[in-house]
Scaffold this motif. Structure first.
Motif, PDB file in Angstrom:
ATOM      1  N   GLU A 118       0.807  -1.211   0.000  1.00 28.66           N
ATOM      2  CA  GLU A 118       0.000   0.000   0.000  1.00 28.66           C
ATOM      3  C   GLU A 118       0.848   1.272   0.000  1.00 28.66           C
ATOM      4  N   PHE A 119       2.149   1.130   0.208  1.00 31.17           N
ATOM      5  CA  PHE A 119       3.055   2.279   0.226  1.00 31.17           C
ATOM      6  C   PHE A 119       4.036   2.235  -0.954  1.00 31.17           C
ATOM      7  N   ALA A 120       3.765   1.358  -1.931  1.00 31.66           N
ATOM      8  CA  ALA A 120       4.654   1.250  -3.095  1.00 31.66           C
ATOM      9  C   ALA A 120       4.740   2.585  -3.822  1.00 31.66           C
ATOM     10  N   ILE A 121       5.925   2.901  -4.299  1.00 28.61           N
ATOM     11  CA  ILE A 121       6.156   4.171  -4.985  1.00 28.61           C
ATOM     12  C   ILE A 121       5.944   3.993  -6.488  1.00 28.61           C
ATOM     13  N   PRO A 122       4.953   4.688  -7.044  1.00 30.06           N
ATOM     14  CA  PRO A 122       4.687   4.553  -8.493  1.00 30.06           C
ATOM     15  C   PRO A 122       5.728   5.301  -9.313  1.00 30.06           C
ATOM     16  N   PRO A 123       6.345   4.653 -10.275  1.00 28.76           N
ATOM     17  CA  PRO A 123       7.359   5.326 -11.086  1.00 28.76           C
ATOM     18  C   PRO A 123       6.779   6.182 -12.198  1.00 28.76           C
ATOM     19  N   TRP A 124       5.471   6.112 -12.410  1.00 30.42           N
ATOM     20  CA  TRP A 124       4.893   6.723 -13.616  1.00 30.42           C
ATOM     21  C   TRP A 124       4.563   8.201 -13.462  1.00 30.42           C
TER      22      TRP A 124
ATOM     23  N   GLY B 256       6.939  10.446 -12.660  1.00 27.22           N
ATOM     24  CA  GLY B 256       8.164  11.194 -12.927  1.00 27.22           C
ATOM     25  C   GLY B 256       9.142  11.205 -11.772  1.00 27.22           C
ATOM     26  N   PRO B 257      10.392  11.556 -12.052  1.00 26.23           N
ATOM     27  CA  PRO B 257      11.456  11.467 -11.052  1.00 26.23           C
ATOM     28  C   PRO B 257      11.284  12.407  -9.871  1.00 26.23           C
ATOM     29  N   ASP B 258      10.700  13.581 -10.073  1.00 29.15           N
ATOM     30  CA  ASP B 258      10.538  14.517  -8.952  1.00 29.15           C
ATOM     31  C   ASP B 258       9.605  13.943  -7.891  1.00 29.15           C
ATOM     32  N   TYR B 259       8.492  13.352  -8.341  1.00 31.67           N
ATOM     33  CA  TYR B 259       7.537  12.773  -7.384  1.00 31.67           C
ATOM     34  C   TYR B 259       8.135  11.532  -6.721  1.00 31.67           C
ATOM     35  N   VAL B 260       8.849  10.736  -7.494  1.00 34.40           N
ATOM     36  CA  VAL B 260       9.510   9.566  -6.919  1.00 34.40           C
ATOM     37  C   VAL B 260      10.495   9.995  -5.836  1.00 34.40           C
TER      38      VAL B 260
ATOM     39  N   GLU C 170      10.367   8.951  -1.940  1.00 32.92           N
ATOM     40  CA  GLU C 170      11.507   8.256  -1.357  1.00 32.92           C
ATOM     41  C   GLU C 170      12.036   9.004  -0.134  1.00 32.92           C
ATOM     42  N   GLY C 171      12.016  10.330  -0.211  1.00 38.45           N
ATOM     43  CA  GLY C 171      12.454  11.128   0.924  1.00 38.45           C
ATOM     44  C   GLY C 171      11.547  10.954   2.126  1.00 38.45           C
ATOM     45  N   LYS C 172      10.245  10.924   1.897  1.00 40.60           N
ATOM     46  CA  LYS C 172       9.303  10.736   3.005  1.00 40.60           C
ATOM     47  C   LYS C 172       9.424   9.335   3.593  1.00 40.60           C
ATOM     48  N   ARG C 173       9.663   8.357   2.732  1.00 38.83           N
ATOM     49  CA  ARG C 173       9.840   6.997   3.245  1.00 38.83           C
ATOM     50  C   ARG C 173      11.108   6.905   4.091  1.00 38.83           C
ATOM     51  N   ALA C 174      12.176   7.535   3.640  1.00 29.22           N
ATOM     52  CA  ALA C 174      13.425   7.512   4.396  1.00 29.22           C
ATOM     53  C   ALA C 174      13.280   8.221   5.741  1.00 29.22           C
ATOM     54  N   ALA C 175      12.372   9.218   5.782  1.00 29.66           N
ATOM     55  CA  ALA C 175      12.154   9.958   7.025  1.00 29.66           C
ATOM     56  C   ALA C 175      11.188   9.245   7.965  1.00 29.66           C
ATOM     57  N   GLY C 176      10.694   8.087   7.554  1.00 32.13           N
ATOM     58  CA  GLY C 176       9.778   7.323   8.397  1.00 32.13           C
ATOM     59  C   GLY C 176       8.334   7.722   8.260  1.00 32.13           C
ATOM     60  N   THR C 177       8.003   8.509   7.237  1.00 34.48           N
ATOM     61  CA  THR C 177       6.612   8.917   6.998  1.00 34.48           C
ATOM     62  C   THR C 177       6.206   8.570   5.564  1.00 34.48           C
ATOM     63  N   PRO C 178       6.182   7.270   5.245  1.00 32.15           N
ATOM     64  CA  PRO C 178       5.849   6.881   3.873  1.00 32.15           C
ATOM     65  C   PRO C 178       4.432   7.316   3.503  1.00 32.15           C
TER      66      PRO C 178
END
Length: 285
Positions: free
Chosen positions: A142-148, A150-154, A158-166
């Motif tokens: 349910e927290f998978a990051i969609p690549p479609w 674009g790179p800015d949204y990805v 990724e930054g929010k997931r790394a910060a513990g708030t996916p």
């Protein structure tokens, strides 16, 4: 060649005349139609087979879109799992009207809704479809990051997931598990080549949906000899009918003529107030 089974989902509660029309259109075209549901139903037309939706996807952890409360995510996940468990079956949203019988020799049955997206409102995929496997794999997280997107949204996700708030799928853009995912994976696997031109399943664009309510309009520029289904944009159509059309289409409109063709009386299954709700798939935003 025998006609495929059509499968749909209505979570619970009464069907309005709009859903009655769409579901009955498949039965009248000769299809077996299975309507999955979780709770009690009302106003179900004759000839429709009912089935327990819990056998495909339990209601526990029901996924809804944060902004609208729509169960579109749950509906997306349901259709992919249903297709994986079924044979010779095509999914149809309850706002997909069957103009002609659905036939497929490959198991693929879907079409472009615009220049950008292949919609999953009508969706047939063979059990061994790589795109179906990819859709099932992606939606397991349910927290998978969609690549479609674009790179800015990805990078943002990724930054929010790394910060513990996916970011949960319900907080992502509308259609993340629906047409956006379907389009991405069909392109990735090469199965997009099977997609029908827009006139086949989505002859009226979202922008042109109001034309279905204009009285005495010649719809031949949209509904052609190649059209087999018409998407009615259920959530928006219901709201328009309640707010501007007195709750039912004019009998001489395209939609009104379809109701007459199938013997559907709007007064016997009125529309709910346009607040959204448990059955609101909302794939037309």
């Amino acid at each position: 060649m025998s006609l495929p089974t059509i499968a749909a989902l209505w979570i619970e509660g009464p069907l309005s005349f709009l859903e009655q029309l769409c579901l009955k259109s498949f039965v009248d075209a000769g299809h077996r139609l299975v309507l999955y549901h979780y709770g009690p139903l009302e106003n179900v037309p004759e000839g429709i087979e009912l089935a327990d939706a819990g056998d495909i996807l339990p209601r526990t952890g029901f996924l809804t879109h944060q902004r609208t409360g729509s169960p579109a995510l749950h509906s997306d996940l349901f259709r992919y799992r249903m297709l994986a468990k079924s044979r010779e079956t095509i999914w149809a949203d309850t706002d997909a009207y069957c103009l002609r019988p659905f036939r497929t020799e490959t198991g693929h049955f879907y079409g472009w809704e615009s220049d950008r997206y292949i919609n999953g409102g009508v969706l047939g995929l063979p059990a061994d479809s790589p795109a179906l496997a990819a859709l099932l794999a992606f939606t397991r997280d349910e927290f998978a990051i969609p690549p479609w997107y674009g790179p800015d949204y990805v990078s943002e996700l990724e930054g929010k997931r790394a910060a513990g708030t996916p970011v949960h799928a319900s907080e992502m853009p509308w259609g993340v598990w629906g047409p956006h995912a379907v389009t991405h994976f069909l392109h990735e696997t090469g199965e997009a080549r099977h997609a029908f031109p827009q006139e086949v399943l989505y002859p009226f664009s979202f922008r042109d949906r109001g034309k279905m309510l204009k009285r005495n309009l010649d719809v031949s520029p949209w509904v052609t000899g190649n059209t087999v289904s018409v998407h009615l944009y259920g959530r928006r159509m219901r709201a328009r009918l309640v707010q501007k059309e007195g709750g039912a289409p004019h009998p001489k409109s395209f939609l009104g003529r379809l109701l007459t063709r199938h013997g559907i009386d709007p007064a016997r299954a009125p529309l709910p107030s346009p607040r959204g709700g448990a059955n609101d798939e909302g794939d037309d935003d």
